[in-house]
Design an enzyme around this catalytic site. Structure first.
Site, PDB file in Angstrom:
ATOM      1  NE  ARG A  73      -7.340  -8.521   0.375  1.00 30.03           N
ATOM      2  CZ  ARG A  73      -6.883  -7.750  -0.626  1.00 30.03           C
ATOM      3  NH1 ARG A  73      -5.851  -6.957  -0.435  1.00 30.03           N
ATOM      4  NH2 ARG A  73      -7.463  -7.785  -1.805  1.00 30.03           N
ATOM      5  CE  LYS A 115      -4.386  -1.907   1.305  1.00 37.94           C
ATOM      6  NZ  LYS A 115      -5.332  -2.296   2.349  1.00 37.94           N
TER       7      LYS A 115
HETATM    8  N1  PMM Z   1      -7.340  -4.006   0.795  1.00 40.30           N
HETATM    9  C1  PMM Z   1      -7.691  -4.008  -0.503  1.00 40.30           C
HETATM   10  C2  PMM Z   1      -8.745  -4.828  -0.955  1.00 40.30           C
HETATM   11  N2  PMM Z   1      -9.405  -5.648  -0.109  1.00 40.30           N
HETATM   12  N3  PMM Z   1      -9.731  -6.494   2.060  1.00 40.30           N
HETATM   13  C3  PMM Z   1      -9.410  -6.497   3.367  1.00 40.30           C
HETATM   14  N4  PMM Z   1     -10.078  -7.297   4.222  1.00 40.30           N
HETATM   15  N5  PMM Z   1      -8.410  -5.707   3.868  1.00 40.30           N
HETATM   16  C4  PMM Z   1      -7.684  -4.867   3.065  1.00 40.30           C
HETATM   17  O1  PMM Z   1      -6.808  -4.148   3.581  1.00 40.30           O
HETATM   18  C5  PMM Z   1      -8.012  -4.809   1.676  1.00 40.30           C
HETATM   19  C6  PMM Z   1      -9.068  -5.658   1.205  1.00 40.30           C
HETATM   20  C7  PMM Z   1      -6.968  -3.123  -1.460  1.00 40.30           C
HETATM   21  O2  PMM Z   1      -5.810  -3.736  -1.947  1.00 40.30           O
HETATM   22  P1  PMM Z   1      -5.732  -4.498  -3.370  1.00 40.30           P
HETATM   23  O3  PMM Z   1      -6.189  -3.545  -4.427  1.00 40.30           O
HETATM   24  O4  PMM Z   1      -4.321  -4.901  -3.539  1.00 40.30           O
HETATM   25  O5  PMM Z   1      -6.608  -5.709  -3.328  1.00 40.30           O
END
Ligand code: PMM
Length: 295
Positions: free
Chosen positions: A269, A230
């Site tokens: 994650r 991020k």
């Molecule tokens: N971050 C993203 C998408 N989904 N879900 C959870 N539970 N926690 C997160 O921090 C989160 C998420 C955004 O990141 P991406 O675009 O790499 O998926």
């Protein structure tokens, strides 16, 4: 069916975004075969659960329609579930969650924490599956008043909430989300909380939330942390005034995974499980925590 979300060892959720525009892997896995191949690599690299999303939540992203979202994720989930891979579906829509559950999804990961779609709690309660409730305070004019709708869950780059005590406020809002879920019939033992790093939060908010993990864990629920690649890691590692690009944030991501594991989180994650798996192994050896091992 039923039962608490338990298990020793920190769970690694490996991310597959079946989207055109996610910040780190957008456009790479829109094709089902490419998404499946990537999911299998994530499992080989140590992912315990593969988190499949069909809609980008990056700042400035446009929402896709439900049919498009479901059409992206369901074939991938069905194939992985058939192969015995535990899958979570990253969606704010109850219709997509229901189709994903039908296809074999074992977890629902909802970045709106149940607030974008009032039917979501009913779908999760009926399926009796673990539900990741993420914190994301909408910044639309309804903020604080609610009830929210799907159009509230978008954000623009650099747009952050005004927090006086981010750890206390996020904790309180997550507990309110828990209360709504439980009132709709969801088993509290099935809930996992996530502070929602980067979702309308500044770098300092994110660091405060990570420092505040003991408080979040003290709420009594398993906690998931999503820091992977991020922007706050990019700005931490900036050189000559330029943020480090997403691909160069992996070592910092692994460091967050290790520290989060040492703090006692349920899961992380991440986009690259291999680095976090090793980092978590170090944390567990260091703290003497019981781990199932990921090797
Ligand atoms: N971050 C993203 C998408 N989904 N879900 C959870 N539970 N926690 C997160 O921090 C989160 C998420 C955004 O990141 P991406 O675009 O790499 O998926």
């Amino acid at each position: 069916m039923g039962g608490a979300v338990t298990g020793s060892g920190v769970k690694i959720l490996g991310v597959v975004n079946v989207t055109a525009d996610s910040f780190s892997d957008g456009g790479k896995f829109l094709d089902v075969d490419a998404a499946l191949a990537h999911a299998r690599k994530l499992v080989a690299d140590g992912a315990d659960i593969v988190d499949i999303g069909g809609e980008s939540t990056r700042p400035g992203a446009h929402r896709v329609d439900e049919e498009t979202e479901a059409g992206r994720v369901v074939p991938v989930i069905a194939e992985l579930a058939r192969a015995g891979v535990p899958v979570s579906v990253d969606t704010m829509r109850s219709g997509v969650a229901a189709a994903a559950i039908e296809a074999g999804a074992a977890y629902v990961n909802d970045v709106s924490g149940g607030r974008a779609d009032p039917q979501m709690a009913k779908v999760v309660a009926a399926a009796d599956l673990p539900w990741i409730l993420m914190h994301w305070r909408p910044l639309t004019e309804r903020a604080g008043a609610g009830p929210y709708g799907p159009e509230d869950f978008t954000h623009r780059a650099g747009q952050t909430g005004a927090y006086r005590d981010v750890v206390g406020e996020v904790s309180g809002e997550l507990l309110a989300q828990v209360d709504s879920a439980v009132a709709a019939g969801v088993d509290p033992d099935r809930l996992i909380l996530d502070p929602g790093l980067g979702f309308a939060k500044s770098a300092e908010h994110n660091w405060e939330l990570l420092r505040g993990l003991p408080t979040l864990l003290g709420l009594g629920f398993p906690v998931l942390v999503g820091a992977s690649r991020k922007r706050f890691l990019g700005s931490l590692l900036a050189e000559h005034g330029e943020d480090r690009p997403p691909a160069g944030r992996e070592i910092a991501t692994a460091a967050v995974s290790a520290l989060a594991a040492a703090a006692g989180v349920w899961g992380v994650r991440v986009h690259d499980p291999a680095a976090s798996r090793d980092a978590i192994a170090v944390a567990q050896a260091w703290t003497g925590a019981e781990g199932e091992g990921h090797g």
